[in-house]
Design a protein around this motif. Structure first.
Motif, short mmCIF file in Angstrom:
data_model
loop_
_atom_site.label_atom_id
_atom_site.label_comp_id
_atom_site.label_asym_id
_atom_site.label_seq_id
_atom_site.Cartn_x
_atom_site.Cartn_y
_atom_site.Cartn_z
N LEU A 171 0.76 -1.23 -0.08
CA LEU A 171 0.06 -0.02 0.05
C LEU A 171 0.66 1.35 -0.20
O LEU A 171 0.37 2.50 -0.50
N ALA A 172 2.17 1.14 0.32
CA ALA A 172 2.91 2.30 0.49
C ALA A 172 3.22 2.89 -0.93
O ALA A 172 3.32 4.25 -1.32
N SER A 173 3.23 1.97 -2.06
CA SER A 173 3.50 2.32 -3.36
C SER A 173 2.39 2.10 -4.21
O SER A 173 2.23 2.68 -5.42
N ASN A 174 1.29 1.45 -3.66
CA ASN A 174 0.06 1.08 -4.63
C ASN A 174 -1.02 1.51 -3.92
O ASN A 174 -1.95 0.46 -3.02
N ASN A 175 -1.32 2.66 -3.62
CA ASN A 175 -2.46 3.12 -2.66
C ASN A 175 -3.74 3.84 -3.40
O ASN A 175 -3.85 4.95 -4.11
N PRO A 176 -4.61 3.22 -2.99
CA PRO A 176 -6.01 3.18 -3.94
C PRO A 176 -6.81 4.30 -2.95
O PRO A 176 -7.99 4.72 -3.82
N TYR A 177 -6.32 4.89 -1.83
CA TYR A 177 -7.05 5.79 -1.13
C TYR A 177 -6.40 7.09 -1.04
O TYR A 177 -6.82 7.82 -0.14
N ALA A 178 -5.38 7.33 -2.04
CA ALA A 178 -4.69 8.70 -1.97
C ALA A 178 -5.72 10.00 -1.99
O ALA A 178 -5.43 10.99 -1.47
N GLU A 179 -6.67 9.70 -3.06
CA GLU A 179 -7.55 10.77 -3.26
C GLU A 179 -8.44 11.29 -1.98
O GLU A 179 -8.69 12.27 -1.84
N LEU A 180 -8.26 10.67 -1.01
CA LEU A 180 -9.12 10.80 0.24
C LEU A 180 -8.07 11.30 1.47
O LEU A 180 -8.30 11.52 2.59
N GLY A 181 -6.84 11.67 1.02
CA GLY A 181 -6.08 12.11 1.77
C GLY A 181 -4.98 11.16 2.77
O GLY A 181 -4.80 11.62 3.98
N VAL A 182 -5.47 9.96 2.69
CA VAL A 182 -4.75 8.82 3.26
C VAL A 182 -3.44 8.43 2.66
O VAL A 182 -3.42 7.89 1.50
N ALA A 183 -2.45 8.10 3.50
CA ALA A 183 -1.19 7.66 2.94
C ALA A 183 -0.50 6.35 4.00
O ALA A 183 -0.99 6.38 5.01
N PHE A 184 0.17 5.51 3.21
CA PHE A 184 0.56 4.45 4.09
C PHE A 184 2.06 4.30 3.96
O PHE A 184 2.72 4.76 2.93
N THR A 185 2.63 4.04 4.87
CA THR A 185 4.29 3.78 4.82
C THR A 185 4.40 2.54 5.72
O THR A 185 3.74 1.83 6.43
N GLY A 186 5.80 1.79 5.28
CA GLY A 186 6.19 0.73 5.90
C GLY A 186 5.75 -0.49 5.44
O GLY A 186 5.01 -0.69 4.28
N ASP A 187 5.26 -1.49 6.49
CA ASP A 187 4.88 -2.80 6.21
C ASP A 187 3.22 -3.10 6.07
O ASP A 187 2.65 -3.94 6.94
N ALA A 188 2.69 -2.13 5.41
CA ALA A 188 1.23 -2.23 5.21
C ALA A 188 0.72 -2.93 3.97
O ALA A 188 1.30 -2.46 2.82
N TRP A 189 0.26 -4.23 4.14
CA TRP A 189 -0.04 -4.78 2.77
C TRP A 189 -1.36 -5.29 2.38
O TRP A 189 -2.27 -5.41 3.42
N GLY A 190 -1.81 -4.73 1.53
CA GLY A 190 -3.42 -4.93 0.77
C GLY A 190 -3.58 -6.48 0.54
O GLY A 190 -2.78 -6.85 -0.17
N VAL A 191 -4.56 -7.13 0.88
CA VAL A 191 -4.77 -8.49 0.88
C VAL A 191 -6.17 -8.77 0.42
O VAL A 191 -6.98 -7.86 0.95
N ARG A 192 -6.47 -10.00 -0.05
CA ARG A 192 -7.89 -10.25 -0.57
C ARG A 192 -8.13 -11.78 0.13
O ARG A 192 -7.27 -12.51 0.23
N SER A 193 -9.33 -11.91 0.50
CA SER A 193 -9.67 -13.19 1.05
C SER A 193 -9.81 -14.25 -0.02
O SER A 193 -9.98 -13.95 -1.02
N ASN A 194 -9.56 -15.51 0.51
CA ASN A 194 -9.52 -16.65 -0.24
C ASN A 194 -10.84 -17.43 -0.13
O ASN A 194 -11.12 -18.29 -0.69
N ALA A 195 -11.78 -16.44 0.51
CA ALA A 195 -13.30 -17.06 0.89
C ALA A 195 -14.17 -16.54 -0.21
O ALA A 195 -14.03 -15.52 -0.68
N ARG A 196 -15.04 -17.36 -0.20
CA ARG A 196 -16.42 -16.76 -1.02
C ARG A 196 -16.14 -16.30 -2.27
O ARG A 196 -16.65 -15.10 -2.75
N GLY A 197 -15.31 -16.87 -2.98
CA GLY A 197 -14.99 -16.29 -4.37
C GLY A 197 -14.34 -15.17 -4.72
O GLY A 197 -14.62 -14.32 -5.63
N CYS A 198 -13.64 -14.51 -3.55
CA CYS A 198 -13.14 -13.27 -3.54
C CYS A 198 -11.75 -13.04 -4.47
O CYS A 198 -11.52 -12.13 -4.92
N GLY A 199 -11.19 -14.46 -4.69
CA GLY A 199 -10.21 -14.35 -5.72
C GLY A 199 -8.66 -14.24 -4.95
O GLY A 199 -7.70 -14.05 -5.80
#
Length: 319
Positions: free
Chosen positions: A123-151
């Motif tokens: 999320l530090a380099s691929n931030n989909p919420y930058a337009e909201l004024g939110v930024a991430f640094t460090g060991d923050a990782w965006g993940v998706r669940s393997n449940a219910r067809g989330c892929g």
């Protein structure tokens, strides 16, 4: 005499009067300006000595233009311009202070399927919420669940059984050397920072799941990037997931952040891949929140504007 309504009243009073009407600032009534009683069957009657063409013209002028003002008088023109400027300034000061502000919510559902080979996105380099004024640094990782067809590839049950995305605290998975990983784990726990430049206050909340031995800690700061400590969030519970073959579940109720002041960043530190966060809600500065009142300088400027406007109205009345 009853007040004139609609467009006629707006034209007679002007923008400044509309803004300050709740404060009791008004121009003189037409009957006062023309200095004769009005009572003629239409509610605008005239005394006998003022009947006739001239009086009719005066009455029309009163209805459509209000008290007669010498537009060539530079003092009067300056006072009218000053009144409007003060109205605009005061409205700009008061409105932000008392307007309700919607919270900024990050649900991590914008984490796409465009994940790396480990099923994560930095999320530090691929931030989909930058337009909201939110930024991430460090060991923050965006993940998706393997449940219910989330892929996705991460083993977690979404909060409340809805959605697919979340934030995982984890070391950089691209470091494949076991010796390097061991040294990093022994010297420093994974950590990430979430910055919200606008600032957030008490009443902000988040959902989280901390596994046993996560030793997670959340700290709040008055400045960006973890500068100016406001304290540590207490009461973080840790536990196992009660669903077989699922690492993260049983999120529980959202954690409400109670602290004093305005925070602009939070730092989360804990064990590698032992903490997950979702549904982060930033409560923004609002006068309805206890302690979040307009700044003294803003109040002083607003009161000064009211005082100057009152003085100008009084002087205009004396003329």
């Amino acid at each position: 005499m009853p007040e004139l309504g609609g467009a006629g009243e707006a034209a007679r009073l002007g923008e400044a009067d509309e803004v300050f009407k709740p404060f009791g600032f008004h121009r003189r009534q037409c009957s006062q300006a023309l200095r004769y009683p009005l009572d003629d069957g239409c509610g605008l009657g005239l005394t006998p000595q003022l009947k006739g063409q001239g009086a009719a013209q005066d009455r029309k002028a009163c209805l459509h233009f209000g008290p007669q003002i010498n537009s060539n008088d530079p003092t009067e023109s300056a006072m009218r311009a000053t009144s409007k400027l003060l109205a605009i300034a005061l409205a700009a000061l008061v409105q932000p202070a008392f307007a309700a502000l919607e919270p900024v919510t990050i649900d991590f559902e914008k984490i796409t399927l465009d994940l790396d080979q480990w099923g994560m996105v930095a999320l530090a380099s691929n931030n989909p919420y930058a337009e909201l004024g939110v930024a991430f640094t460090g060991d923050a990782w965006g993940v998706r669940s393997n449940a219910r067809g989330c892929g996705g590839f991460s083993s977690f049950a979404p909060v409340g059984g809805a959605g697919c995305g979340a934030l995982l605290l984890a070391s950089n998975p691209s470091i494949e050397d076991p010796a390097t990983i061991g040294v990093a784990a022994a010297t420093q726990s994974p950590s990430f920072t979430i910055n919200f430049a606008e600032g957030f206050v008490a009443g902000s909340s988040l959902s989280y799941k901390a596994l046993v031995s996560s030793n997670v800690r959340i700290e709040l700061f008055s400045g960006l990037d973890g500068v100016g400590s406001l304290g540590t969030v207490d009461g973080l519970a840790a536990g196992k997931c009660g669903i077989a073959a699922v690492e993260f579940c049983d999120w529980g109720d959202p954690l409400t952040l109670n602290f004093g002041g305005v925070a602009k960043s939070m730092v989360v530190t804990g064990g590698d891949e032992l903490f997950m966060l979702d549904n982060l809600s930033f409560a923004r500065q609002d006068a309805s929140v206890p302690g979040q009142l307009p700044e003294p300088a803003s109040l002083a400027l607003a009161l000064s504007a009211l005082g100057v406007l009152g003085w100008s109205r009084k002087r205009a009345g004396a003329r």
